[in-house]
Design an enzyme around this catalytic site. Sequence first.
Site, PDB file in Angstrom:
ATOM      1  N   ASP A 270       0.830  -1.213   0.000  1.00  0.00           N
ATOM      2  CA  ASP A 270       0.000   0.000   0.000  1.00  0.00           C
ATOM      3  C   ASP A 270       0.859   1.256   0.000  1.00  0.00           C
ATOM      4  O   ASP A 270       2.022   1.228   0.395  1.00  0.00           O
ATOM      5  CB  ASP A 270      -0.933   0.001   1.219  1.00  0.00           C
ATOM      6  CG  ASP A 270      -0.179  -0.158   2.529  1.00  0.00           C
ATOM      7  OD1 ASP A 270       0.628  -1.096   2.649  1.00  0.00           O
ATOM      8  OD2 ASP A 270      -0.362   0.690   3.443  1.00  0.00           O
TER       9      ASP A 270
ATOM     10  N   GLU B 152      -0.075  -1.233   5.723  1.00  0.00           N
ATOM     11  CA  GLU B 152       0.967  -0.729   6.632  1.00  0.00           C
ATOM     12  C   GLU B 152       0.747   0.734   6.979  1.00  0.00           C
ATOM     13  O   GLU B 152       0.934   1.148   8.117  1.00  0.00           O
ATOM     14  CB  GLU B 152       2.350  -0.904   5.983  1.00  0.00           C
ATOM     15  CG  GLU B 152       3.522  -0.652   6.938  1.00  0.00           C
ATOM     16  CD  GLU B 152       3.958   0.802   7.056  1.00  0.00           C
ATOM     17  OE1 GLU B 152       4.686   1.131   7.997  1.00  0.00           O
ATOM     18  OE2 GLU B 152       3.558   1.630   6.214  1.00  0.00           O
TER      19      GLU B 152
HETATM   20 ZN   LIG Z   1       6.541   2.273   4.239  1.00  0.00          ZN
END
Ligand SMILES: [Zn+2]
Length: 496
Positions: free
Chosen positions: A127, A194
Amino acid sequence: MSKKVVVAAAGAVAAVGVAIGWKASRGRPRSTAEQGSETRKPFLIDDIDEERFLASLREAIRCRTVVFDDGTYDSDAFDALGEMLVERYPRVHAELDRETFNGHSLLYTWVGSDPRLDPIVLMAHQDVVPVEEDTETQWAAPPFAGATLEGRIYGRGSLDCKGPLIAIFEAVEFLLEQGAEPVRTVYIVSGHDEEVGGENGARVIAEELSSRGVSPWFVLDEGGAVADGVLPAVVAPIALVGIAEKGSMSLKLTAHGEGGHSSIPPRGSAIVRLAGAIAALDASPVPARIDALTPLLDALSDHLPGVLGVLAAKPRAAASLLSRVFTRDVQMDALQRTTMVPTIIEGGVKANVVPQAASVTLNVRIIPGDTSQSVIEHVRSVVGEEIDVEVLAGSSTEASGFSSIDSEGWETLTGVIGEVFPDAIVAPYVLTVATDSRFFEGLSDDVYRFSPFVVDAAALRGLHGTDEFIRTGDARRAVTFFSRLIAVAARMGDSP
Ligand SMILES: [Zn+2]
């Protein structure tokens, strides 16, 4: 990884260098007599398909795997990235087991021949953070086009973290092409959330591996990088390897007081009390922990002249003096203590009404050694009983422990860094932000955070900002790094 990760460390180095008079030297720690100006050649693997890496990265950037603050994202973009990996890396997908968690987080297993050896885990998330509204046109090249301009591939996520992700796949594909077979098992973990905490991605995979009894020899995720010339005073590149990361928490402090008409104001209203509490906290920070800085100071002490070199070599003995010096620099200070800063303030609804309550949100970054509880106790002792202190739901993450800088895993990692970046000083440090790797804390003693890319001032500005890029000239080095690390760590015999 956020900009602050590398900035803070670069700032640390700069603070040391600028404040005391940095005398830069290239190369790994050497005595003064050995210091010279020669530049050593990095070990690079000629057979690596640099163009395939660059083409894959361009394609990865075109997949808009943006995750927004509320946790929403475009599923199709993650599907496209996943399919792209399957198409471009056929050997990886023929030889490794691939498992999917919560739709898009990926776990690959390359089974080693000796099950008695603990595996290694390589991590890089899929992401990316959004591009701030109305800033797309300020980019040198559009953020999701994967365009190359003057030796740079521009794109959101090019450095954070698709560059490392593609480099890992490229390395495994390359090793398979060479016929390499791991003795030690290799896992690749790639989360899809994340940037919003990793709860549905890396956390779930870590729990799954834990339930399978996996106890990694070491874990390597993003975090540090090779910081080069970030400030003009610092010439030596520094390979910053995160050996710990800060925790975080948001506190809401609320003051109460008499309300009423503003024409006959009460004394010590809620807002006045709150202001007093904020000012008191600003004047009484959480005490510093020079221990958190000791590994970084140890690594740099040989490169620091005069008194600072002596002090840095004995940070425990010189703790209070060093701590006072570092307190003057915000970036250095963030590496030695728990920080807190007011970010949201609320109170009052009308110009002529005195509110009965006022509150402030404090964002706290917890240094290893402190805990959310010890920080709350500090805050309470400073603001007194009349101020309510509450932890915002779901905001609290404890700091990590310290990974070893004395283990075989550390030696293996830094040995390969030394081959590929022979002029860099390897320096362990504490990240001021969180990475997905923290979910592996309980599984492995050795969790490291490093990406094999050179980050200078321009590259730093692009992280989470405008004009994120990697240099095409860094491609071979990044793929060589992962190829060598896997080959050495997984004991691949005669492999590259
Ligand atoms: Zn990162």
